[in-house]
Design a protein around this motif. Structure first.
Motif, PDB file in Angstrom:
ATOM      1  N   ARG A   1      17.640  28.472  12.669  1.00 17.17           N
ATOM      2  CA  ARG A   1      17.061  27.189  13.077  1.00 17.17           C
ATOM      3  C   ARG A   1      16.932  27.099  14.601  1.00 17.17           C
ATOM      4  NH1 ARG A   1      14.575  24.784   8.993  1.00 17.17           N
ATOM      5  NH2 ARG A   1      14.581  22.957  10.313  1.00 17.17           N
ATOM      6  N   LEU A   2      17.937  27.627  15.321  1.00 14.10           N
ATOM      7  CA  LEU A   2      17.867  27.602  16.788  1.00 14.10           C
ATOM      8  C   LEU A   2      16.739  28.488  17.298  1.00 14.10           C
ATOM      9  CD1 LEU A   2      21.655  27.640  17.756  1.00 14.10           C
ATOM     10  CD2 LEU A   2      20.051  25.734  17.958  1.00 14.10           C
ATOM     11  N   VAL A   3      16.595  29.664  16.710  1.00 17.93           N
ATOM     12  CA  VAL A   3      15.524  30.577  17.112  1.00 17.93           C
ATOM     13  C   VAL A   3      14.162  29.948  16.798  1.00 17.93           C
ATOM     14  CG1 VAL A   3      14.453  32.818  16.609  1.00 17.93           C
ATOM     15  CG2 VAL A   3      16.926  32.668  16.950  1.00 17.93           C
TER      16      VAL A   3
ATOM     17  N   ASP B   1      14.612  24.494  16.878  1.00 18.38           N
ATOM     18  CA  ASP B   1      15.254  23.209  16.578  1.00 18.38           C
ATOM     19  C   ASP B   1      16.276  22.855  17.656  1.00 18.38           C
ATOM     20  OD1 ASP B   1      13.825  23.203  14.266  1.00 18.38           O
ATOM     21  OD2 ASP B   1      15.537  23.281  12.908  1.00 18.38           O
ATOM     22  N   SER B   2      16.426  21.562  17.887  1.00 17.96           N
ATOM     23  CA  SER B   2      17.480  21.093  18.797  1.00 17.96           C
ATOM     24  C   SER B   2      18.803  21.102  18.038  1.00 17.96           C
ATOM     25  CB  SER B   2      17.165  19.677  19.289  1.00 17.96           C
ATOM     26  OG  SER B   2      17.310  18.762  18.222  1.00 17.96           O
TER      27      SER B   2
ATOM     28  N   LEU C   1      21.920  20.101  12.921  1.00 17.33           N
ATOM     29  CA  LEU C   1      22.956  19.370  12.197  1.00 17.33           C
ATOM     30  C   LEU C   1      22.344  18.455  11.137  1.00 17.33           C
ATOM     31  CD1 LEU C   1      25.475  18.495  15.056  1.00 17.33           C
ATOM     32  CD2 LEU C   1      25.676  20.274  13.308  1.00 17.33           C
ATOM     33  N   ASP C   2      21.225  17.797  11.466  1.00 16.18           N
ATOM     34  CA  ASP C   2      20.558  16.936  10.499  1.00 16.18           C
ATOM     35  C   ASP C   2      20.078  17.747   9.289  1.00 16.18           C
ATOM     36  OD1 ASP C   2      20.981  14.719  12.084  1.00 16.18           O
ATOM     37  OD2 ASP C   2      18.942  14.698  12.925  1.00 16.18           O
ATOM     38  N   TYR C   3      19.570  18.943   9.550  1.00 13.43           N
ATOM     39  CA  TYR C   3      19.120  19.820   8.470  1.00 13.43           C
ATOM     40  C   TYR C   3      20.285  20.173   7.549  1.00 13.43           C
ATOM     41  CZ  TYR C   3      17.303  23.952   6.106  1.00 13.43           C
ATOM     42  OH  TYR C   3      16.925  24.869   5.143  1.00 13.43           O
TER      43      TYR C   3
ATOM     44  N   PHE D   1      29.694  15.893   4.350  1.00 14.95           N
ATOM     45  CA  PHE D   1      30.960  16.628   4.294  1.00 14.95           C
ATOM     46  C   PHE D   1      30.880  17.948   5.062  1.00 14.95           C
ATOM     47  CE2 PHE D   1      33.962  19.534   2.187  1.00 14.95           C
ATOM     48  CZ  PHE D   1      35.128  18.825   2.405  1.00 14.95           C
ATOM     49  N   VAL D   2      29.667  18.446   5.284  1.00 14.60           N
ATOM     50  CA  VAL D   2      29.509  19.725   5.975  1.00 14.60           C
ATOM     51  C   VAL D   2      29.939  19.628   7.442  1.00 14.60           C
ATOM     52  CG1 VAL D   2      27.117  19.535   6.779  1.00 14.60           C
ATOM     53  CG2 VAL D   2      27.998  21.754   6.094  1.00 14.60           C
ATOM     54  N   LEU D   3      29.978  18.415   7.969  1.00 19.88           N
ATOM     55  CA  LEU D   3      30.411  18.235   9.360  1.00 19.88           C
ATOM     56  C   LEU D   3      31.932  18.104   9.399  1.00 19.88           C
ATOM     57  CD1 LEU D   3      27.758  15.618  10.518  1.00 19.88           C
ATOM     58  CD2 LEU D   3      27.719  18.104  10.831  1.00 19.88           C
ATOM     59  N   LEU D   4      32.562  18.786  10.359  1.00 15.63           N
ATOM     60  CA  LEU D   4      34.014  18.672  10.489  1.00 15.63           C
ATOM     61  C   LEU D   4      34.431  17.256  10.861  1.00 15.63           C
ATOM     62  CD1 LEU D   4      35.188  21.999  12.154  1.00 15.63           C
ATOM     63  CD2 LEU D   4      35.917  21.064   9.973  1.00 15.63           C
TER      64      LEU D   4
END
Length: 160
Positions: A71-73, A76-77, A82-84, A92-95
Motif C-alpha cells: 500500500r505504501l509503494v 497510500d498515506s 490504516l483505514d484500509y 481490532f487490527v489496531l493495537l
C-alpha cells in the motif's frame, strides 16, 4: 572485567525486542521502510493478539507487513493504509483501537469500576466506624446494671 562487560553486552542485546521483519520484506526506499515500520508497530498481529505485526513471526503477520508495504509503494498515506486495514479486518487490527461509542466501555470502564470500588470501600469503612462506637446505656439499663452489681456484692469487693 572484560568478560563481565561482554556478558552484559550480550545480555543487553538479547533482551532487545526481536523484530520479525525478514530481509526480503525490507523496502529499498529508507523513508518508505521507516513508515512501514511505524505502521507495523501500530497494527496488531491477529494470531498473537498481544504483539504488533512488526514483532510477530506468524505467517499472517508477515502477510500484513507485506500488505502495508504494498500500500505504501502504491502511494497510500499512513492514514489510508490504516483505514484500509480497519475496513478489511475491523478496528481490532489496531493495537490502540479508536475511541468510539462502541469502545467507550473498554477505554473508561476500568477507571469507572476502580472509582466505584473505592467509593464502596470508603462507605463500608465509614459504616463500620459508626457501628463500632459503643452506644451509651440508657438510664433504665444503667439502673438495672447497678442493681445486678449490688446484688452480687458481699461487701468485700468480691462477688458471691
Amino acid at each position: 572485567m572484560i568478560r563481565t562487560l561482554l556478558l552484559l553486552a550480550v545480555l543487553a542485546l538479547g533482551t532487545a525486542p526481536a523484530l520479525a521483519v525478514q530481509p526480503d520484506e525490507v523496502l529499498d526506499d529508507p523513508s518508505l521502510e521507516a513508515r512501514a515500520r511505524t505502521l507495523s508497530a501500530e497494527v496488531r498481529c491477529l494470531v498473537c493478539q498481544n504483539q504488533s505485526i512488526d514483532d510477530s513471526n506468524a505467517e499472517l503477520a508477515r502477510d500484513l507487513r507485506l500488505l502495508v508495504r504494498e500500500r505504501l509503494v502504491a502511494g497510500d498515506s499512513n492514514e489510508e493504509v490504516l483505514d484500509y486495514l480497519v475496513a478489511r479486518y475491523g478496528p481490532f487490527v489496531l493495537l490502540e483501537p479508536p475511541k468510539t461509542e462502541s469502545t467507550l466501555i473498554l477505554w473508561y470502564g476500568p477507571a469507572v469500576l476502580l472509582g466505584l470500588g473505592a467509593i464502596a470501600v470508603v462507605v463500608t469503612l465509614a459504616r463500620r466506624r459508626k457501628s463500632a462506637a459503643p452506644t451509651p446505656l440508657t438510664p433504665e439499663e444503667r439502673r438495672r446494671l447497678d442493681a445486678l452489681l449490688d446484688e452480687g456484692d458481699d461487701g468485700t469487693g468480691r462477688t458471691a
